[in-house]
Design an enzyme around this catalytic site. Structure first.
Site, PDB file in Angstrom:
ATOM      1  N   GLU A 128      62.569  79.499  20.730  1.00 62.72           N
ATOM      2  CA  GLU A 128      62.316  78.547  19.650  1.00 62.72           C
ATOM      3  C   GLU A 128      61.956  79.267  18.355  1.00 62.72           C
ATOM      4  O   GLU A 128      60.779  79.353  17.979  1.00 62.72           O
ATOM      5  CB  GLU A 128      61.253  77.552  20.103  1.00 62.72           C
ATOM      6  N   HIS A 168      59.662  62.619  34.171  1.00 62.67           N
ATOM      7  CA  HIS A 168      59.242  63.810  33.422  1.00 62.67           C
ATOM      8  C   HIS A 168      58.400  64.718  34.303  1.00 62.67           C
ATOM      9  O   HIS A 168      57.436  64.268  34.919  1.00 62.67           O
ATOM     10  CB  HIS A 168      58.445  63.402  32.178  1.00 62.67           C
ATOM     11  N   HIS A 169      58.803  65.986  34.373  1.00 63.75           N
ATOM     12  CA  HIS A 169      58.064  67.007  35.105  1.00 63.75           C
ATOM     13  C   HIS A 169      57.719  68.144  34.158  1.00 63.75           C
ATOM     14  O   HIS A 169      58.498  69.081  33.994  1.00 63.75           O
ATOM     15  CB  HIS A 169      58.926  67.579  36.239  1.00 63.75           C
ATOM     16  N   GLU A 170      56.583  68.054  33.500  1.00 64.83           N
ATOM     17  CA  GLU A 170      56.103  69.200  32.706  1.00 64.83           C
ATOM     18  C   GLU A 170      55.329  70.104  33.656  1.00 64.83           C
ATOM     19  O   GLU A 170      54.381  69.659  34.306  1.00 64.83           O
ATOM     20  CB  GLU A 170      55.211  68.718  31.558  1.00 64.83           C
ATOM     21  N   HIS A 197      63.628  71.466  29.363  1.00 67.48           N
ATOM     22  CA  HIS A 197      63.055  72.008  28.118  1.00 67.48           C
ATOM     23  C   HIS A 197      62.375  73.336  28.429  1.00 67.48           C
ATOM     24  O   HIS A 197      61.996  73.595  29.567  1.00 67.48           O
ATOM     25  CB  HIS A 197      62.090  71.010  27.497  1.00 67.48           C
ATOM     26  N   GLU A 198      62.250  74.172  27.402  1.00 64.41           N
ATOM     27  CA  GLU A 198      61.831  75.574  27.592  1.00 64.41           C
ATOM     28  C   GLU A 198      62.616  76.137  28.782  1.00 64.41           C
ATOM     29  O   GLU A 198      62.045  76.686  29.729  1.00 64.41           O
ATOM     30  CB  GLU A 198      60.310  75.696  27.826  1.00 64.41           C
ATOM     31  N   GLU A 229      66.884  72.045  26.141  1.00 61.09           N
ATOM     32  CA  GLU A 229      66.389  72.364  24.809  1.00 61.09           C
ATOM     33  C   GLU A 229      66.817  73.809  24.522  1.00 61.09           C
ATOM     34  O   GLU A 229      67.991  74.092  24.350  1.00 61.09           O
ATOM     35  CB  GLU A 229      64.875  72.159  24.787  1.00 61.09           C
ATOM     36  N   GLU A 232      61.188  68.155  17.566  1.00 70.64           N
ATOM     37  CA  GLU A 232      59.726  68.148  17.697  1.00 70.64           C
ATOM     38  C   GLU A 232      59.055  69.001  16.620  1.00 70.64           C
ATOM     39  O   GLU A 232      57.959  68.694  16.176  1.00 70.64           O
ATOM     40  CB  GLU A 232      59.308  68.628  19.093  1.00 70.64           C
TER      41      GLU A 232
HETATM   42  C1  NOJ Z   1      57.871  70.602  24.961  1.00 72.11           C
HETATM   43  C2  NOJ Z   1      59.103  69.780  25.003  1.00 72.11           C
HETATM   44  O1  NOJ Z   1      60.128  70.371  24.253  1.00 72.11           O
HETATM   45  C3  NOJ Z   1      58.765  68.418  24.470  1.00 72.11           C
HETATM   46  O2  NOJ Z   1      59.928  67.622  24.379  1.00 72.11           O
HETATM   47  C4  NOJ Z   1      57.739  67.780  25.366  1.00 72.11           C
HETATM   48  O3  NOJ Z   1      57.345  66.570  24.800  1.00 72.11           O
HETATM   49  C5  NOJ Z   1      56.493  68.673  25.506  1.00 72.11           C
HETATM   50  N1  NOJ Z   1      56.875  70.009  25.828  1.00 72.11           N
HETATM   51  C6  NOJ Z   1      55.580  68.170  26.600  1.00 72.11           C
HETATM   52  O4  NOJ Z   1      56.192  68.297  27.847  1.00 72.11           O
HETATM   53 CA    CA Z   2      60.016  72.748  23.247  1.00 78.64          CA
END
Ligand code: NOJ
Ligand code: CA
Length: 721
Positions: free
Chosen positions: A205, A412-414, A493-494, A512, A518
């Site tokens: 990024e 969603h899986h962060e 993402h990431e 992403e 964002e």
């Molecule tokens: C970074 C992601 O790119 C974003 O879309 C997300 O909202 C946040 N992390 C939280 O998971």
């Molecule tokens: Ca991101």
């Protein structure tokens, strides 16, 4: 007409020069593959210097690769229209506790083949892709008592080249650890280049730097990521990347002062680069070659170098558009964690599901629904629980409500980079989603630098890994295969960078892997950022940039803003390809907003793509035709400078009158102080029309072209420039 391939001709001339009859040569029309196993004298001759090495050229003959051994050291070079693009560049490997495979090699045999096939993308930026290339496969063997073998394969296309190494099964090479891949790309000039730095805190990024190649060794000491794009003095566009990254580590590039880029594989925490065993094929090293920048975008070389669909029936894989409880967190209206401003509440989710159902969105992403977000989740990813919702979020009833209204929740899986914690719950988490009818999951790996925590079976922390190393390549592979088992599409993402694996795993929809929307909530993407992405990051594959923020500033929440005009924000839906395309704004910003209609109309799946104007970092115009239909969409964007671009409409079906529904920058529009000025008009055009695209500073234009009805032909004016 009979044509002998280039390799055969070289072989024949070598054989004739030695007085031998070329008994093994078969005309290529009759044999797809030609194998030549030289005798000892022939072999000596085939140990070509790089000048007279084995050659293979593209079907149109524009691109040529020459491979040879110089004193047993393998190298290759690349020409375009007879001029060098890549000068002699070394190949090979060094290992832990084993001799290097970089010299002392001989050519054991080689074969050339031709391939021409058109295949269909289940979804994508085009429906049909032609894979037309010539292949040269060379088996190298070590000189010595316990010779190891290495195969080098080149595929040469009209739009560039790919090459990979194969370690076949063999007696003297079994398990191994690669300490370095020696592959070089010795560029033939001090080309301009567009790049982001490797081995940084923020993964992929970064804003792109434009610089001559010769400066990179000073300004990006730790190297650069791929896709790495260049412009030669002759006006040729090149981009180095890789295809089919599996069971390996990702490649970054180290530059030196002599314009040599060297593969630099992202290491494990113990310093080794790749842990492997035979048989193993490396990813393809790719060099896209284009005479104008737009042709980089419509080159499908990376997909052509990936394996076909491995998942069988993929009728459950479907591109689409979505909204989400998402932007609200980024601008500070809501929180991911629990508390008075928790975004993922049952009431908010219902409102978003209603809006999605009323407007035909395929899904609603809801972040912050599960336990683990409280406190510093970026540091405590081990706390994430992928099975338990917060008490104010009624997952079961919302999932049922969504389906009853003809839409779906998006999961969603962060992970917060706590990958072992995620893997221990992953199977159950996908099973839960499948039971609830949730067929898309956004994953996330927020963590900084070498910040991926790797644990052993006993839960002991054994290493901190990079997002781009082999550990994560293999993790993403486990995710995509497990997701497929549960009928789930993935938006990462990431992520690990895209190398075209969507062809093999069509549920790997988008990711992403660059600075997306964002950043406009809490930092700033300058207006030229999105005029660089299509020629760099997007060459790898689709991006979940998340366009469609129509409230370009949001003073009640934060003082940041989106540095685009409204028309440019719409144009991004065409310029930035993603099979899952978000309408990122708060739903209240779409109510009664005439610009929203374009977002409703634009599809996320295409039949055909063309790039009409392309100047990296300055402007781009892309047109795409909807899948199996005759409606076209145009997106044109500029950087901070205004421009007028002329666009012939010869892509439209001749003889048909179309309505052009134009979303243009209004009078005096400017991304800094008049970003909302938007003019929507409907005019009649056809394939002979020359359209003038008038773009404001930081502006753009978005157009939908559809065949006009008799009534529309009577009521709309004909376009006047
Ligand atoms: C970074 C992601 O790119 C974003 O879309 C997300 O909202 C946040 N992390 C939280 O998971
Ligand atoms: Ca991101």
């Amino acid at each position: 007409m009979m044509r002998l391939s280039t390799v055969s001709l070289i072989v024949i001339s070598l054989l004739l020069a030695s007085g031998c009859e070329p008994s093994t040569v078969v005309p290529p029309e009759r044999a797809q593959t030609l194998t030549v196993t030289p005798t000892l004298t022939r072999l000596e001759m085939a140990q070509a210097t790089l000048e007279d090495g084995l050659r293979v050229e593209s079907p149109n003959k524009a691109n040529e690769v020459v491979f040879g051994l110089v004193d047993g050291v393998p190298s290759y070079r690349v020409n375009h229209n007879g001029k060098p693009v890549i000068l002699p560049s070394k190949m090979g490997f060094t290992f832990l506790e084993a001799a290097p495979l970089t010299s002392g090699l001989t050519i054991a045999d080689w074969e050339e083949s031709t391939f021409d096939e058109t295949w269909t993308q289940p979804w994508g930026e085009v429906k049909e892709i032609r894979d037309h290339h010539n292949e040269l496969r060379i088996r190298l063997s070590e000189v010595g008592e316990k010779p190891r073998e290495l195969i080098v394969v080149f595929r040469v296309f009209d739009d560039g080249i790919g090459f990979r190494y194969e370690f076949p099964e063999q007696p003297y090479l079994k398990d191994f650890q690669i300490m370095d891949e020696q592959t070089q790309f010795a560029m033939a000039g001090d080309y301009d280049s567009w790049w982001i730095p490797a081995y940084q805190e923020n993964r992929y990024e970064y804003l792109y730097t434009t610089s001559p190649l010769s400066s990179i060794s000073r300004v990006a000491r730790s190297g650069v990521h791929t896709p790495f794009t260049m412009l030669t003095d002759d006006g040729l566009f090149l981009s180095i990347h890789e295809a089919a990254l599996v069971n390996y580590s990702s490649m970054t590039l180290q530059a030196d002062e002599n314009l040599v880029l060297k593969a630099d594989l992202v290491p494990w925490s113990d310093g080794t680069k790749v842990k492997g065993s035979t048989p193993l094929k490396t990813p393809w090293r790719t060099i896209q070659i284009a005479e104008n920048a737009g042709d980089l975008i419509t080159s499908y070389l990376i997909l052509n170098l990936n394996e076909p669909n491995a998942l069988g029936d993929i009728s459950w894989v479907q591109p689409g558009k979505y909204i989400g409880i998402w932007w609200g967190m980024h601008i500070g209206k809501w929180t991911w964690g629990s508390g008075p401003n928790h975004g993922a509440t049952t009431a908010n989710a219902r409102a978003y599901l209603d809006f999605a159902a009323e407007n035909g969105f395929d899904g609603v992403l809801i972040e912050g629904w599960n336990r683990g977000w409280d406190g510093d989740w970026t540091a405590n990813g081990d706390q994430f629980d992928f099975l338990t919702p917060y008490p104010d979020f009624d997952l079961e009833s919302l999932a049922a409500y969504a389906q009853a209204r003809g839409t779906r929740l998006i999961g969603h899986h962060e992970t917060g980079a706590a990958v072992t914690n995620y893997e221990s719950q992953m199977e159950a988490a996908f099973a839960l989603y499948q039971r609830l009818g949730i067929n898309t999951v956004k994953t996330g790996y927020v963590g900084w630098g070498q910040g991926i925590r790797r644990h052993d079976e006993n839960g002991r922390l054994v290493g901190m890994e990079w997002h781009h190393g082999q550990y994560m390549v293999e993790h993403h592979q486990r995710v995509i295969e497990t997701a497929a088992k549960y009928g789930i599409m993935i938006n990462a993402h990431e992520p690990i960078k895209d190398t075209g694996l969507r062809r093999t795993y069509p549920n790997f929809m988008t990711r992403e892997g660059a600075r997306g929307q964002e950043y406009n909530a809490w930092d700033d993407n300058p207006p030229d950022h999105v005029t660089i992405l299509p020629f760099t990051r997007l060459l790898a594959g689709p991006m979940d940039y998340t366009p469609g923020v129509l409230a370009l500033d949001f003073p009640e929440y934060r003082r940041n803003r989106v540095d685009h005009t409204l028309a440019k924000e719409l144009a991004l839906y065409v310029v930035i390809y993603s099979p899952l395309q978000m309408a990122a704004d708060l739903i209240e910003n779409y109510e009664d907003n005439p610009a929203f209609q374009f977002i409703l109309d634009v599809p996320a799946d295409w039949h055909e793509t063309r790039v009409l104007h392309a100047q990296i970092g300055d402007f781009i115009t892309t047109v795409r035709r909807e899948r199996d239909g005759d409606t076209w969409f145009l997106g044109s964007i500029t950087d901070e400078n205004p421009r007028i671009l002329e666009s012939p409409l010869d892509f439209l079906t001749p003889g048909v009158t179309y309505v052009a529904e134009i979303y243009a920058d209004g009078d005096g529009a400017h991304y800094l102080n008049n970003a909302y000025a938007l003019e929507i008009s409907r005019v009649l055009v056809d394939s002979t029309t020359l359209l003038k695209l008038d773009l404001a500073p930081g502006g753009g234009q978005a157009i939908r072209f559809y065949p006009a009805s008799a009534e529309e032909i009577d009521s709309f004016p004909v376009y006047q420039p």
